[in-house]
Every structure is written in structure tokens, then in C-alpha cells.
Design a protein around this motif. Structure first.
Motif, mmCIF file in Angstrom:
data_model
loop_
_atom_site.group_PDB
_atom_site.id
_atom_site.type_symbol
_atom_site.label_atom_id
_atom_site.label_comp_id
_atom_site.label_asym_id
_atom_site.label_seq_id
_atom_site.Cartn_x
_atom_site.Cartn_y
_atom_site.Cartn_z
ATOM 1 N N SER A 69 0.830 -1.203 0.000
ATOM 2 C CA SER A 69 0.000 0.000 0.000
ATOM 3 C C SER A 69 0.861 1.248 0.000
ATOM 4 O O SER A 69 2.044 1.216 0.370
ATOM 5 N N GLU A 70 0.253 2.359 -0.386
ATOM 6 C CA GLU A 70 0.943 3.640 -0.337
ATOM 7 C C GLU A 70 1.246 4.037 1.104
ATOM 8 O O GLU A 70 2.261 4.689 1.368
ATOM 9 N N GLN A 71 0.388 3.655 2.026
ATOM 10 C CA GLN A 71 0.621 3.992 3.430
ATOM 11 C C GLN A 71 1.948 3.413 3.920
ATOM 12 O O GLN A 71 2.710 4.086 4.627
ATOM 13 N N GLU A 72 2.229 2.170 3.546
ATOM 14 C CA GLU A 72 3.503 1.556 3.937
ATOM 15 C C GLU A 72 4.677 2.313 3.338
ATOM 16 O O GLU A 72 5.701 2.511 3.996
ATOM 17 N N VAL A 73 4.541 2.702 2.088
ATOM 18 C CA VAL A 73 5.625 3.430 1.414
ATOM 19 C C VAL A 73 5.885 4.755 2.116
ATOM 20 O O VAL A 73 7.039 5.131 2.363
ATOM 21 N N TRP A 74 4.823 5.474 2.469
ATOM 22 C CA TRP A 74 5.004 6.747 3.159
ATOM 23 C C TRP A 74 5.692 6.548 4.508
ATOM 24 O O TRP A 74 6.554 7.347 4.908
ATOM 25 N N GLY A 75 5.323 5.494 5.228
ATOM 26 C CA GLY A 75 5.981 5.223 6.498
ATOM 27 C C GLY A 75 7.455 4.931 6.324
ATOM 28 O O GLY A 75 8.301 5.405 7.095
ATOM 29 N N ALA A 76 7.783 4.151 5.284
ATOM 30 C CA ALA A 76 9.186 3.844 5.013
ATOM 31 C C ALA A 76 9.951 5.096 4.610
ATOM 32 O O ALA A 76 11.097 5.315 5.034
ATOM 33 N N TRP B 273 13.084 17.458 3.322
ATOM 34 C CA TRP B 273 12.492 16.917 4.547
ATOM 35 C C TRP B 273 11.259 17.716 4.970
ATOM 36 O O TRP B 273 10.202 17.107 5.212
ATOM 37 N N PRO B 274 11.312 19.051 5.045
ATOM 38 C CA PRO B 274 10.079 19.789 5.353
ATOM 39 C C PRO B 274 8.961 19.515 4.346
ATOM 40 O O PRO B 274 7.783 19.475 4.714
ATOM 41 N N ARG B 275 9.328 19.300 3.098
ATOM 42 C CA ARG B 275 8.312 19.019 2.081
ATOM 43 C C ARG B 275 7.663 17.657 2.335
ATOM 44 O O ARG B 275 6.444 17.492 2.167
ATOM 45 N N LEU B 276 8.471 16.689 2.737
ATOM 46 C CA LEU B 276 7.921 15.369 3.064
ATOM 47 C C LEU B 276 7.002 15.459 4.274
ATOM 48 O O LEU B 276 5.902 14.889 4.279
ATOM 49 N N VAL B 277 7.441 16.176 5.303
ATOM 50 C CA VAL B 277 6.613 16.326 6.496
ATOM 51 C C VAL B 277 5.282 16.989 6.149
ATOM 52 O O VAL B 277 4.210 16.557 6.599
ATOM 53 N N ALA B 278 5.338 18.036 5.318
ATOM 54 C CA ALA B 278 4.118 18.730 4.922
ATOM 55 C C ALA B 278 3.176 17.791 4.172
ATOM 56 O O ALA B 278 1.954 17.825 4.371
ATOM 57 N N ARG B 279 3.750 16.923 3.332
ATOM 58 C CA ARG B 279 2.920 15.964 2.595
ATOM 59 C C ARG B 279 2.279 14.965 3.547
ATOM 60 O O ARG B 279 1.086 14.624 3.393
ATOM 61 N N LEU B 280 3.021 14.491 4.529
ATOM 62 C CA LEU B 280 2.458 13.556 5.504
ATOM 63 C C LEU B 280 1.300 14.195 6.263
ATOM 64 O O LEU B 280 0.287 13.537 6.549
ATOM 65 N N GLU B 281 1.436 15.460 6.588
ATOM 66 C CA GLU B 281 0.376 16.130 7.331
ATOM 67 C C GLU B 281 -0.898 16.269 6.495
ATOM 68 O O GLU B 281 -2.011 16.179 7.034
ATOM 69 N N THR B 282 -0.751 16.481 5.189
ATOM 70 C CA THR B 282 -1.940 16.583 4.353
ATOM 71 C C THR B 282 -2.630 15.231 4.226
ATOM 72 O O THR B 282 -3.858 15.172 4.083
ATOM 73 N N LEU B 283 -1.858 14.148 4.266
ATOM 74 C CA LEU B 283 -2.461 12.813 4.194
ATOM 75 C C LEU B 283 -3.262 12.516 5.459
ATOM 76 O O LEU B 283 -4.349 11.951 5.392
ATOM 77 N N ASP B 284 -2.677 12.855 6.616
ATOM 78 C CA ASP B 284 -3.360 12.731 7.902
ATOM 79 C C ASP B 284 -4.025 11.362 8.073
ATOM 80 O O ASP B 284 -5.202 11.251 8.388
ATOM 81 N N TYR B 285 -3.243 10.306 7.870
ATOM 82 C CA TYR B 285 -3.783 8.958 8.018
ATOM 83 C C TYR B 285 -4.216 8.707 9.457
ATOM 84 O O TYR B 285 -3.546 9.111 10.407
ATOM 85 N N ARG B 286 -5.305 8.000 9.608
ATOM 86 C CA ARG B 286 -5.834 7.635 10.919
ATOM 87 C C ARG B 286 -6.227 6.158 10.909
ATOM 88 O O ARG B 286 -6.351 5.540 9.858
ATOM 89 N N GLY B 287 -6.442 5.618 12.089
ATOM 90 C CA GLY B 287 -6.936 4.250 12.196
ATOM 91 C C GLY B 287 -6.010 3.245 11.548
ATOM 92 O O GLY B 287 -4.790 3.309 11.690
ATOM 93 N N GLU B 288 -6.586 2.295 10.806
ATOM 94 C CA GLU B 288 -5.789 1.238 10.191
ATOM 95 C C GLU B 288 -4.824 1.788 9.149
ATOM 96 O O GLU B 288 -3.723 1.247 8.968
ATOM 97 N N ASP B 289 -5.199 2.866 8.461
ATOM 98 C CA ASP B 289 -4.271 3.475 7.505
ATOM 99 C C ASP B 289 -3.001 3.938 8.210
ATOM 100 O O ASP B 289 -1.883 3.761 7.698
ATOM 101 N N PHE B 290 -3.158 4.534 9.380
ATOM 102 C CA PHE B 290 -1.974 4.974 10.123
ATOM 103 C C PHE B 290 -1.177 3.776 10.623
ATOM 104 O O PHE B 290 0.065 3.793 10.592
ATOM 105 N N GLU B 291 -1.852 2.736 11.083
ATOM 106 C CA GLU B 291 -1.143 1.542 11.543
ATOM 107 C C GLU B 291 -0.313 0.938 10.410
ATOM 108 O O GLU B 291 0.797 0.448 10.630
ATOM 109 N N THR B 292 -0.846 0.968 9.201
ATOM 110 C CA THR B 292 -0.104 0.460 8.047
ATOM 111 C C THR B 292 1.121 1.317 7.780
ATOM 112 O O THR B 292 2.204 0.812 7.459
ATOM 113 N N MET B 293 0.989 2.626 7.919
ATOM 114 C CA MET B 293 2.133 3.521 7.774
ATOM 115 C C MET B 293 3.205 3.208 8.817
ATOM 116 O O MET B 293 4.406 3.169 8.500
ATOM 117 N N VAL B 294 2.784 2.968 10.044
ATOM 118 C CA VAL B 294 3.723 2.623 11.108
ATOM 119 C C VAL B 294 4.497 1.361 10.740
ATOM 120 O O VAL B 294 5.717 1.287 10.952
#
Length: 201
Positions: A107-114, A157-178
Motif C-alpha cells: 500500500s501507499e501507506q507503507e511506502v510513506w511510512g518507510a 524533509w520539510p516538504r515530506l513532512v508537509a505531505r504527511l500532514e496533508t495525508l493525515d492517516y488515521r486508524g488502520e491506515d496509520f497503523e499500516t504507515m507505522v
């Protein structure tokens, strides 16, 4: 890990802070190993670079295959590997064998976490660059392409952080990112265990 119960503070924090909280124990464990085995006096720069190369040599191809550059335009993990190889050549060392590990990102969530875990390491590298400048020998100071490496823009790095904040994954999506971030830390820990000499573990 799945099933983690968020505190009220974690639930209100942004994605980066929540990821940092969830990976803090793994990050601290890796930092302790590196500090004890690579960053004393004398400074073991070659050992540090070998750990990085063995880890990124496994992580980068999997992220490339998963489309990390499509999700985060401008990402170029391959150039970091090339910088590492140039530094190892400067120190007259061969690149280590790639770890026998493969991640098929689902999933994309896993990629973002990595990506969070991989790109966040650049911040620590800047600190290490200062240590090499202060405590390294002349040869070591010439082998700092990786530690000083930046992508095409200094604000990646600030650009990546800003992108993560716009995604704002929650619940299982966030767990997948973790899980994606935890996998990166796990690969680094595996690399450290393999390449540290027994007496320094």
C-alpha cells in the motif's frame, strides 16, 4: 504495532509526531547501537557506512519498485547509494553484501511510512558530519558524500513532512504507515547486528 491505543495527546498530534512516538523505541535502540559501536573515539566511520549501505541496499530497490518517486517526486534513494559507494571506495572498502530481505509493499501507506524513516535519517547524518569533521582523520573527512548528501532541494524533509500532514492517516491506515517505518528500522537493526564486530556489541 496494530492495536496500539492512542493517548489523547497522540490523537491530536500531526502525522510526523505520531510516527515519531510510535517508532521512538526502535529509533532509540538503533541510536544506542550506533553510538556505542561507531561514534566513540576513535570514530569508526567505515563501520557506520557499511551498516548504512547494507540497509539502504535492501530498502531503496524495494521503495523504487513500489513507486516512491511517483508518490514523492524528487525522491532519489539511488543517489544516496551511489554516494555511499563513492565513500567506501575512498576508504578502500568494498560494498557489503545485500541483506537477504525483501519487502513487497502492499500500500501507499507503507511506502510513506518507510519514506519517513529513510528520509528522517538525513537529519542525524548532519550531526554525524560534524563529528567526522571534529574527530575524523583526513581520509575520513573526504568520505562524507553520504553524510552530506542532499536531494535536488534543501527543503526535501520539510516538504515530506508537509505531505504527511496533508495525508493525515488515521486508524488502520496509520497503523499500516507505522509498519512501513518499523520495517525500515528493523532492516537497519539487522544490518547493525550483522556488521558490528562481536567485541563492540
Amino acid at each position: 504495532m496494530a492495536g496500539h491505543v492512542l493517548t489523547s495527546r497522540e490523537s491530536q498530534a500531526g502525522t510526523r509526531l505520531r510516527l515519531r512516538a510510535r517508532t521512538a523505541s526502535l529509533h532509540a535502540r538503533l541510536d544506542r547501537i550506533i553510538e556505542a559501536s561507531c561514534l566513540g573515539e576513535p570514530l569508526h566511520l567505515l563501520r557506520l557506512l557499511i551498516i548504512h549501505h547494507a540497509a539502504l541496499g535492501s530498502i531503496v530497490p524495494d521503495l523504487e519498485y513500489a513507486g516512491a518517486a511517483r508518490l514523492f517526486p524528487g525522491w532519489d534513494g539511488r543517489s544516496r547509494l551511489l554516494a555511499l559507494e563513492a565513500d567506501l571506495a575512498e576508504l578502500r572498502a568494498d560494498p557489503p553484501r545485500r541483506l537477504s530481505i525483501e519487502r513487497l509493499f502492499q500500500s501507499e501507506q507503507e511506502v510513506w511510512g518507510a519514506l519517513y524513516a529513510v528520509e528522517g535519517s538525513r537529519l542525524g547524518n548532519l550531526i554525524l558530519l560534524g563529528k567526522v569533521a571534529e574527530h575524523g582523520d583526513d581520509l575520513g573527512r573526504r568520505a562524507t558524500r553520504f553524510l552530506a548528501h542532499h536531494p535536488e532541494e534543501a527543503v526535501a524533509w520539510p516538504r515530506l513532512v508537509a505531505r504527511l500532514e496533508t495525508l493525515d492517516y488515521r486508524g488502520e491506515d496509520f497503523e499500516t504507515m507505522v509498519r512501513g517505518a518499523e520495517w525500515v528500522f528493523g532492516v537497519y537493526l539487522m544490518s547493525a547486528e550483522r556488521h558490528l564486530s562481536p567485541e563492540r556489541r
